[in-house]
Write an enzyme that holds these catalytic residues in place. Structure first.
Site, short mmCIF file in Angstrom:
data_model
loop_
_atom_site.label_atom_id
_atom_site.label_comp_id
_atom_site.label_asym_id
_atom_site.label_seq_id
_atom_site.Cartn_x
_atom_site.Cartn_y
_atom_site.Cartn_z
N GLY A 70 0.83 -1.21 0.00
CA GLY A 70 0.00 0.00 0.00
C GLY A 70 0.86 1.26 0.00
O GLY A 70 1.75 1.40 0.84
N VAL A 115 17.77 9.24 -3.06
CA VAL A 115 18.49 9.64 -4.29
C VAL A 115 19.55 10.70 -3.95
O VAL A 115 20.73 10.56 -4.31
CB VAL A 115 17.51 10.17 -5.36
CG1 VAL A 115 18.25 10.81 -6.52
CG2 VAL A 115 16.62 9.03 -5.86
N ASP A 119 -0.72 2.30 8.08
CA ASP A 119 -1.29 1.53 9.20
C ASP A 119 -0.50 1.67 10.51
O ASP A 119 -1.05 1.42 11.58
CB ASP A 119 -1.37 0.04 8.84
CG ASP A 119 -2.21 -0.21 7.60
OD1 ASP A 119 -3.12 0.60 7.34
OD2 ASP A 119 -1.96 -1.21 6.90
N ARG A 137 -19.24 15.09 11.45
CA ARG A 137 -19.80 15.56 12.73
C ARG A 137 -20.83 16.67 12.49
O ARG A 137 -21.87 16.71 13.14
CB ARG A 137 -18.67 16.06 13.64
CG ARG A 137 -19.10 16.76 14.87
CD ARG A 137 -19.63 15.84 15.95
NE ARG A 137 -18.58 15.21 16.71
CZ ARG A 137 -18.80 14.35 17.70
NH1 ARG A 137 -20.04 14.01 18.03
NH2 ARG A 137 -17.80 13.81 18.35
N MET A 141 -9.12 3.03 7.85
CA MET A 141 -8.20 1.94 7.49
C MET A 141 -7.32 1.56 8.68
O MET A 141 -7.44 2.13 9.76
CB MET A 141 -7.36 2.33 6.28
CG MET A 141 -8.07 2.09 4.96
SD MET A 141 -6.96 2.30 3.56
CE MET A 141 -7.94 1.59 2.25
N ARG A 165 -5.89 -1.91 8.41
CA ARG A 165 -5.83 -3.37 8.20
C ARG A 165 -6.30 -4.07 9.47
O ARG A 165 -7.50 -4.11 9.71
CB ARG A 165 -4.41 -3.83 7.82
CG ARG A 165 -4.42 -5.22 7.21
CD ARG A 165 -3.04 -5.63 6.77
NE ARG A 165 -2.59 -4.90 5.62
CZ ARG A 165 -2.85 -5.24 4.36
NH1 ARG A 165 -3.53 -6.32 4.11
NH2 ARG A 165 -2.40 -4.54 3.35
N GLU A 177 -11.43 -0.85 9.96
CA GLU A 177 -11.87 -1.80 8.93
C GLU A 177 -11.60 -3.24 9.38
O GLU A 177 -10.75 -3.48 10.25
CB GLU A 177 -11.11 -1.52 7.62
CG GLU A 177 -9.60 -1.69 7.76
CD GLU A 177 -8.85 -1.54 6.45
OE1 GLU A 177 -9.47 -1.52 5.39
OE2 GLU A 177 -7.60 -1.44 6.52
N GLN A 211 -7.66 7.83 2.49
CA GLN A 211 -6.65 7.94 3.57
C GLN A 211 -5.23 7.64 3.08
O GLN A 211 -4.26 7.90 3.77
CB GLN A 211 -6.99 6.98 4.71
CG GLN A 211 -8.27 7.33 5.41
CD GLN A 211 -8.88 6.13 6.14
OE1 GLN A 211 -8.70 5.98 7.33
NE2 GLN A 211 -9.57 5.26 5.40
O1 F6P Z 1 -1.71 -1.35 4.26
C1 F6P Z 1 -2.31 -0.19 3.80
C2 F6P Z 1 -3.75 -0.43 3.47
O2 F6P Z 1 -4.29 0.78 2.98
C3 F6P Z 1 -4.60 -0.98 4.62
O3 F6P Z 1 -4.98 0.03 5.52
C4 F6P Z 1 -5.73 -1.60 3.87
O4 F6P Z 1 -6.31 -2.65 4.62
C5 F6P Z 1 -5.08 -2.13 2.63
O5 F6P Z 1 -3.88 -1.40 2.46
C6 F6P Z 1 -5.90 -2.00 1.38
O6 F6P Z 1 -5.22 -2.62 0.35
P1 F6P Z 1 -5.64 -2.51 -1.18
O7 F6P Z 1 -5.35 -1.10 -1.62
O8 F6P Z 1 -4.77 -3.51 -1.86
O9 F6P Z 1 -7.08 -2.82 -1.24
#
Ligand code: F6P
Length: 332
Positions: A11, A24, A128, A155, A170, A172, A228, A259
């Site tokens: 990600g 670089v 994350d 809000r 997000m 994970r 999530e 995000q």
């Molecule tokens: O690891 C970063 C992340 O954005 C997580 O927060 C999320 O669960 C996952 O990647 C989403 O992955 P993808 O973009 O492959 O759906």
């Protein structure tokens, strides 16, 4: 050492470009040739790379995403793929590979190091923040700001309609973005994996809390921030259940990939710049099999495997504050 290379994998995270830039410029300052593989580990397999110069990284520090592109390359975990990558790196004369990414990318780097003699160094880049050994990962601070900006906006409409809003962030399987965005936005409740033992208990807890808050405050606007992948049937179903149980309209909002984007905030730019420069210096010192980390503003290198073998904990004081405020809100 004459040649060093890097890739961004998994990600993407705001600040990856700032990190590429630092790698670089630091490499050039030490007289190294510097290469960037494109599309994560796929670039290693397909020999898709750029010889990077200062002009390639001009005006990128403020840009989200990654100029090298990113990908998740599941096939890289096979021995054949790692051997092919090693062959390609040797053919180009690369002596050290810097991998900017999260735990999946570091597992890939570790796997490569079992088939390649060159040096491998990881730089933690993921929104994350679920990487053990470093206080923060590149992109994490920006993701909190982005989530916070959206929660503040939700809000307003929640107040206007006196509704419940369930806002999915997000992370994970980690609650760093959720807990911090909830504290910063003054959310009424936060649900993160680290603090959720049973979904049934949690549901009852929220319903009781909404009821107590409604009696105390006299209005029905209520914000829940949820990580999530936490609620087995998803937040849309949870919003329906909350509507039925509380008799207050509940709407789900899934913030999603917004995000991951946007211009990095200053903390991510500075962290990425420090880590990028430090990684090049660590490579020049002969380090390998390590991840660059920052703890209490001190940079260091820690073993790559510990980054995923040990679970990173939420700040216990932040957890306590959240719990104290949650209890306080429902007092008569
Ligand atoms: O690891 C970063 C992340 O954005 C997580 O927060 C999320 O669960 C996952 O990647 C989403 O992955 P993808 O973009 O492959 O759906």
């Amino acid at each position: 050492m004459r040649k060093i290379a890097m890739l961004t994998s998994g990600g993407d995270a705001p600040g990856m470009n700032a990190c590429i830039r630092a790698i670089v410029l630091t490499s050039l300052r030490y007289g190294l040739e510097v290469y960037g593989y494109k599309h994560g580990y796929n670039g290693l397999l397909e020999q898709e790379y750029l010889n990077l110069r200062a002009s390639n990284v001009t005006n990128i520090i403020q840009r989200g995403g990654t100029i090298l592109r990113s990908a998740r390359c599941l096939t890289f975990m096979s021995d054949d793929a790692a051997r092919l990558a090693a062959k390609n790196l040797d053919a180009l004369g690369i002596e050290a590979l810097l991998v900017i990414g999260g735990d999946g990318s570091f597992r890939g780097a570790h796997h490569l190091s079992q088939h390649w003699q060159g040096q491998v160094i990881g730089l933690p880049g993921t929104i994350d923040n679920d990487i053990y050994g470093t206080d923060a990962t590149i992109g994490y601070y920006t993701a909190i700001e982005t989530a916070l900006d959206s929660i503040d906006k939700v809000r307003d409409t929640a107040d206007a309609f006196e509704r419940i809003f369930l806002i999915e962030v997000m992370g994970r399987n980690a609650g760093f973005i959720g807990l911090n965005a909830a504290i910063a936005s003054g959310a009424d409740q936060v649900m993160v994996p680290e603090l959720t033992r049973s979904c049934e208990d949690e549901l009852k807890n929220i319903i009781d809390h909404i009821d107590a808050v409604k009696r105390r405050r006299g209005n029905n606007s209520y914000i829940v921030v949820i990580t999530e992948n936490l609620w087995p049937q998803g937040v849309t179903q949870l919003a329906q259940t909350l509507t039925e149980e509380t008799e207050i309209e509940c709407r789900p909002v899934i913030l999603g990939h917004v995000q991951r984007g946007g211009s990095p905030v200053s903390q991510d730019r500075v962290l990425a710049t420090k880590m990028g420069a430090y990684a090049v210096e660590a490579a020049l010192e002969g380090k390998s099999g390590v991840m660059v980390a920052e703890v209490n503003q001190q940079l260091s290198c820690c073993p790559l495997e510990t980054s995923w073998q040990t679970q990173k904990a939420l700040d216990p004081y932040l957890v306590k504050i959240q719990q104290d405020l949650f209890d306080l809100l429902k007092r008569p």
